[in-house]
Design a protein around this motif. Structure first.
Motif, mmCIF file in Angstrom:
data_model
loop_
_atom_site.group_PDB
_atom_site.id
_atom_site.type_symbol
_atom_site.label_atom_id
_atom_site.label_comp_id
_atom_site.label_asym_id
_atom_site.label_seq_id
_atom_site.Cartn_x
_atom_site.Cartn_y
_atom_site.Cartn_z
ATOM 1 N N SER A 351 -6.880 9.571 -37.600
ATOM 2 C CA SER A 351 -5.922 9.969 -36.568
ATOM 3 C C SER A 351 -4.874 10.950 -37.087
ATOM 4 C CB SER A 351 -5.251 8.735 -35.963
ATOM 5 O OG SER A 351 -4.322 8.200 -36.879
ATOM 6 N N VAL A 352 -4.713 11.038 -38.406
ATOM 7 C CA VAL A 352 -3.723 11.977 -38.930
ATOM 8 C C VAL A 352 -4.366 13.214 -39.567
ATOM 9 C CG1 VAL A 352 -1.907 10.262 -39.223
ATOM 10 C CG2 VAL A 352 -3.506 10.666 -41.091
ATOM 11 N N ILE A 353 -5.673 13.364 -39.436
ATOM 12 C CA ILE A 353 -6.327 14.557 -39.974
ATOM 13 C C ILE A 353 -6.517 15.566 -38.847
ATOM 14 C CG2 ILE A 353 -8.368 15.477 -41.139
ATOM 15 C CD1 ILE A 353 -8.818 12.707 -42.337
ATOM 16 N N GLN A 354 -6.011 16.774 -39.073
ATOM 17 C CA GLN A 354 -6.196 17.848 -38.097
ATOM 18 C C GLN A 354 -7.668 18.230 -38.046
ATOM 19 O OE1 GLN A 354 -3.608 20.183 -36.677
ATOM 20 N NE2 GLN A 354 -2.352 18.361 -36.937
ATOM 21 N N GLY A 355 -8.158 18.498 -36.848
ATOM 22 C CA GLY A 355 -9.501 19.063 -36.757
ATOM 23 C C GLY A 355 -10.608 18.048 -36.542
ATOM 24 N N VAL A 356 -10.265 16.747 -36.486
ATOM 25 C CA VAL A 356 -11.297 15.764 -36.189
ATOM 26 C C VAL A 356 -10.883 14.948 -34.961
ATOM 27 C CG1 VAL A 356 -12.021 15.585 -38.596
ATOM 28 C CG2 VAL A 356 -10.382 13.931 -37.687
ATOM 29 N N THR A 357 -11.874 14.408 -34.273
ATOM 30 C CA THR A 357 -11.599 13.592 -33.086
ATOM 31 C C THR A 357 -11.489 12.134 -33.517
ATOM 32 O OG1 THR A 357 -13.877 12.993 -32.566
ATOM 33 C CG2 THR A 357 -13.130 15.153 -31.803
ATOM 34 N N PRO A 358 -11.038 11.243 -32.610
ATOM 35 C CA PRO A 358 -10.958 9.826 -33.000
ATOM 36 C C PRO A 358 -12.321 9.137 -33.041
ATOM 37 C CG PRO A 358 -9.628 10.295 -31.039
ATOM 38 C CD PRO A 358 -10.506 11.475 -31.272
ATOM 39 N N HIS A 359 -13.389 9.855 -32.736
ATOM 40 C CA HIS A 359 -14.709 9.224 -32.695
ATOM 41 C C HIS A 359 -15.370 9.263 -34.070
ATOM 42 C CE1 HIS A 359 -14.286 9.151 -28.408
ATOM 43 N NE2 HIS A 359 -13.927 10.409 -28.457
ATOM 44 N N TYR A 360 -15.973 8.161 -34.441
ATOM 45 C CA TYR A 360 -16.614 8.109 -35.746
ATOM 46 C C TYR A 360 -17.669 7.025 -35.730
ATOM 47 C CZ TYR A 360 -14.181 3.791 -36.329
ATOM 48 O OH TYR A 360 -13.770 2.507 -36.136
ATOM 49 N N ARG A 361 -18.528 7.038 -36.750
ATOM 50 C CA ARG A 361 -19.464 5.931 -36.972
ATOM 51 C C ARG A 361 -19.467 5.620 -38.457
ATOM 52 N NH1 ARG A 361 -25.085 6.299 -36.020
ATOM 53 N NH2 ARG A 361 -25.038 4.037 -36.150
ATOM 54 N N ILE A 362 -19.681 4.370 -38.761
ATOM 55 C CA ILE A 362 -19.779 3.963 -40.163
ATOM 56 C C ILE A 362 -21.175 3.396 -40.378
ATOM 57 C CG2 ILE A 362 -18.967 2.309 -41.890
ATOM 58 C CD1 ILE A 362 -16.242 2.343 -40.452
ATOM 59 N N PRO A 381 -13.723 21.495 -31.902
ATOM 60 C CA PRO A 381 -14.279 22.858 -31.903
ATOM 61 C C PRO A 381 -13.500 23.815 -32.799
ATOM 62 C CG PRO A 381 -14.202 21.997 -29.673
ATOM 63 C CD PRO A 381 -13.509 20.991 -30.539
ATOM 64 N N GLU A 382 -12.176 23.669 -32.860
ATOM 65 C CA GLU A 382 -11.389 24.624 -33.645
ATOM 66 C C GLU A 382 -11.579 24.466 -35.151
ATOM 67 O OE1 GLU A 382 -10.155 22.463 -31.425
ATOM 68 O OE2 GLU A 382 -8.316 21.495 -32.139
ATOM 69 N N THR A 409 -14.633 5.388 -52.145
ATOM 70 C CA THR A 409 -15.001 6.759 -51.806
ATOM 71 C C THR A 409 -16.196 6.760 -50.867
ATOM 72 O OG1 THR A 409 -14.256 7.412 -53.983
ATOM 73 C CG2 THR A 409 -15.562 9.024 -52.747
ATOM 74 N N PRO A 410 -15.994 7.199 -49.637
ATOM 75 C CA PRO A 410 -17.130 7.208 -48.713
ATOM 76 C C PRO A 410 -17.885 8.535 -48.792
ATOM 77 C CG PRO A 410 -15.134 7.787 -47.528
ATOM 78 C CD PRO A 410 -14.754 7.662 -48.988
ATOM 79 N N VAL A 411 -19.101 8.546 -48.265
ATOM 80 C CA VAL A 411 -19.803 9.798 -48.026
ATOM 81 C C VAL A 411 -19.363 10.237 -46.634
ATOM 82 C CG1 VAL A 411 -22.075 10.849 -47.678
ATOM 83 C CG2 VAL A 411 -21.782 9.010 -49.368
ATOM 84 N N VAL A 412 -18.988 11.488 -46.483
ATOM 85 C CA VAL A 412 -18.557 11.956 -45.160
ATOM 86 C C VAL A 412 -19.574 12.952 -44.632
ATOM 87 C CG1 VAL A 412 -16.842 13.332 -43.919
ATOM 88 C CG2 VAL A 412 -16.115 11.508 -45.463
ATOM 89 N N LYS A 413 -20.009 12.720 -43.406
ATOM 90 C CA LYS A 413 -20.878 13.682 -42.740
ATOM 91 C C LYS A 413 -20.104 14.253 -41.570
ATOM 92 C CE LYS A 413 -25.510 12.050 -43.672
ATOM 93 N NZ LYS A 413 -26.784 11.627 -43.111
ATOM 94 N N LEU A 414 -20.054 15.565 -41.515
ATOM 95 C CA LEU A 414 -19.361 16.195 -40.393
ATOM 96 C C LEU A 414 -20.348 16.333 -39.241
ATOM 97 C CD1 LEU A 414 -17.409 18.993 -42.276
ATOM 98 C CD2 LEU A 414 -16.610 16.716 -41.632
ATOM 99 N N ILE A 415 -19.932 15.917 -38.083
ATOM 100 C CA ILE A 415 -20.779 15.957 -36.899
ATOM 101 C C ILE A 415 -20.164 16.948 -35.915
ATOM 102 C CG2 ILE A 415 -21.773 14.564 -35.033
ATOM 103 C CD1 ILE A 415 -22.754 13.654 -37.773
ATOM 104 N N GLU A 416 -21.015 17.687 -35.234
ATOM 105 C CA GLU A 416 -20.513 18.704 -34.303
ATOM 106 C C GLU A 416 -19.695 18.056 -33.177
ATOM 107 O OE1 GLU A 416 -23.655 20.471 -32.107
ATOM 108 O OE2 GLU A 416 -24.755 18.614 -31.964
#
Ligand SMILES: [Zn+2]
Lengths: 437, 137
Positions: A351-362, A381-382, A409-416
């Protein structure tokens, strides 16, 4: 800001009066359960207890706990304390495995329930002048009918649209000038996005309050909906086993807490490991007992929700205790490489990172022998760039922020953007693929 | 003089590229060249299109994460040594090619940090730069 009450006399009663009322009701409720439900009587007898042993509120700690499992073992009517002919309604919660949890209500229970919901809705400033649009499904889930009857009791106009058909919802907001939206937070966000795509100017919309439920509502998600839809986003506390919505709700003066309806529910905070009561102000598992339930009395129900409770006076004028918003459950804690992780921590970090939405999966797996936690993070999108290097730098930035919060340390995958499925019911955000060793 | 390139952020999953191409086809947009490499989980697929602005709009409307970048576009005579000659000019000027790919015919797209400076370097050579207007055929 003036406070809006449904039942001011009980909501602002002195602490002494509340305690006295609770003791009187507890004695009755315990006797009611003991006399009418063989399961309770047997558990009391195992401990050599009778209802006469309850002489103070603290004596409740002598009673056995109940939990979901008890409701499963006695499914469907084993805990029912009235003749089935007197039961007017059944509600259930979706079981992820096996049979659901089911509870029944007689007329008395339905009246109390709608009273509690009416109070809770009034707490966030809703009045009889409001027009309420229902986007919860009706049906076995307590949210739809619970909010419906509560709002009706408060005197609101209700548009019982039910779930789904977003375009019809948007039309109803526009045509019926509804002012209150009842939905899951993720559905509200979906409605917001569809509205934006159709050119809806949310600033000019009649909607002013969102009453959210059905799934966890994170502060980040609330903020996002507030900014985009220009409404006050609220949520409340309730669980099917104790009637559904109406156990507690936030007031406009204390947005991070829920006032518990203490004339109807007796709370305790316990150590989730030992079951021992903890002093006021400690964080622990919330245990609730109904105080005036006839069909399905629940004594010492373990909610598995972690919270802290204060009886400090609230600026709204209510004297009922406030529980901090539940951000973690004892049973959704994940253990990854020996570290305790709550999915809500991931939400807080995102929630405090610019550029990501609140949606995620673990996704958790241990294919390589070690626990691996993969967090799929949805980009705004930005945040999209043509440079792979830049995207990778951004990914590392997300990894760093998550590591700081989770200590793993997690693995992070960026999703469109919009690549993570929106869930309109309970969010299915965690998938544990780990082979059990 | 540079050409607009449309980059689409695409998860490396079956069918994703196809969905992007369907959107372009439906809008009657012609793809002159593209670059899709094995860039890990989060892939960026780059396109040179005959109508890049329209392409960007339809892709975004279809829910794809698309963005616009500039690339230089050069037409090479179709004979040995030409690619080496063009890239040699850029190298001699001390400019790093971030990525480059060939389009249909003997066109190549080149991405560098400073498009204008590189364009100036190429202009001093017998090298045919292609503009966006030349991309419609
Ligand atoms: Zn308050």
């Amino acid at each position: 800001m003036t406070s809006n009450f449904f039942a001011p006399e009980i909501e602002t009663a002195s602490r002494e009066r509340i305690r006295a009322l609770q003791l009187e009701k507890l004695k009755n409720q315990v006797a009611w359960a003991y006399d009418r439900v063989p399961w309770y009587k047997a558990r009391f007898q195992e401990r050599g207890l009778t209802p006469a042993d309850i002489r103070s509120l603290a004596d409740i700690a002598r009673l056995p706990f109940t939990d979901k499992q008890v409701l499963r073992d006695t499914y469907p009517y084993g805990l029912c304390a009235v003749p089935l002919d007197d039961v007017l309604r059944l509600h259930s919660s979706s079981g992820t495995t096996g049979k659901p949890i089911v509870i029944g209500f007689n007329q008395h229970d339905l009246d109390i329930w709608s009273d509690c919901v009416a109070r809770m809705v009034a707490m966030v400033g809703v009045t009889r002048a409001d027009r309420v649009q229902m986007a919860f499904g009706y049906g076995m889930f307590t949210g739809g009918f619970g909010l419906h009857y509560g709002c009706e009791k408060l005197g609101c106009m209700i548009v019982p649209a039910g779930s789904g058909n977003t375009e019809r919802h948007l039309m109803m907001i526009e045509d019926y000038k509804t002012t209150v939206l009842i939905s899951t937070p993720s559905y509200a966000l979906h409605m917001c996005e569809v509205g934006e795509a159709h050119g809806v100017d949310w600033r000019a919309s009649s909607l002013r309050v969102g009453l959210f439920g059905g799934e966890p509502c994170t502060p980040g998600l609330k903020r996002e909906i507030e900014c985009r839809m220009h409404i006050v986003c609220t949520d409340n506390y309730g669980l099917t086993e104790l009637s559904g919505p109406g156990v507690g709700g936030e007031c406009l003066h204390s947005r991070e807490h829920n006032h518990i309806a203490e004339d109807q529910f007796l709370w305790e905070i316990i150590d989730p490991h030992t079951g021992e009561p903890l002093p006021e102000g400690s964080e622990g598992e919330l245990v609730l007992s109904t105080l005036d339930r006839q069909a399905f009395p629940m004594l010492r129900y373990r909610t598995h929700d972690l919270t802290t409770i204060t009886t400090e006076p609230c600026a709204c004028g209510r004297t009922h205790a406030r529980m901090a918003k539940v951000r973690a459950r004892t049973d959704d804690m994940l253990i990854v490489r020996g570290t305790n992780i709550f999915p809500t921590q991931v939400e807080d970090a995102l929630s405090v990172i610019q550029g990501v939405t609140p949606h995620y999966r673990i996704v958790l797996d241990n294919e390589t022998g070690l626990d691996r936690m993969t967090v799929m993070v949805e980009l705004k999108p930005e945040a999209i760039s043509d440079s792979f290097e830049e995207m990778d730098r951004f990914r590392h930035h997300v990894v760093d922020r998550l590591r700081q919060t989770l200590l793993v340390t997690p693995v992070v995958k960026l999703i469109e953007p919009k690549g993570i499925e929106r869930s309109f019911g309970k969010s299915k955000r965690v998938e544990d693929r780990r082979a059990k060793l | 003089m540079a050409v607009t390139q449309i980059s689409v952020f695409a998860e490396n999953l079956p069918g994703h590229l196809r969905r992007i191409l369907d959107v372009l086809e439906l809008a009657g947009i012609n793809v002159h060249g593209f670059l899709a490499a094995d860039t890990g989980d989060c892939g960026i697929v780059r396109f040179v299109l005959d109508q890049p602005e329209l392409g960007l709009t339809v892709l975004q409307n279809a829910g794809h994460a698309a963005t616009r970048t500039e690339v230089l576009c050069v037409r090479l005579p179709d004979k040995p040594g030409e690619l080496a000659r063009v890239l040699g000019v850029i190298a001699d000027a001390g400019i790093n090619v971030v990525y480059s790919y060939s389009l249909i015919s003997t066109l190549i797209a080149i991405h560098v940090k400073d498009i204008a400076a590189t364009e100036a370097v190429l202009r001093h050579q017998p090298i045919e730069l292609v503009s966006q207007n030349d991309m419609v055929w």
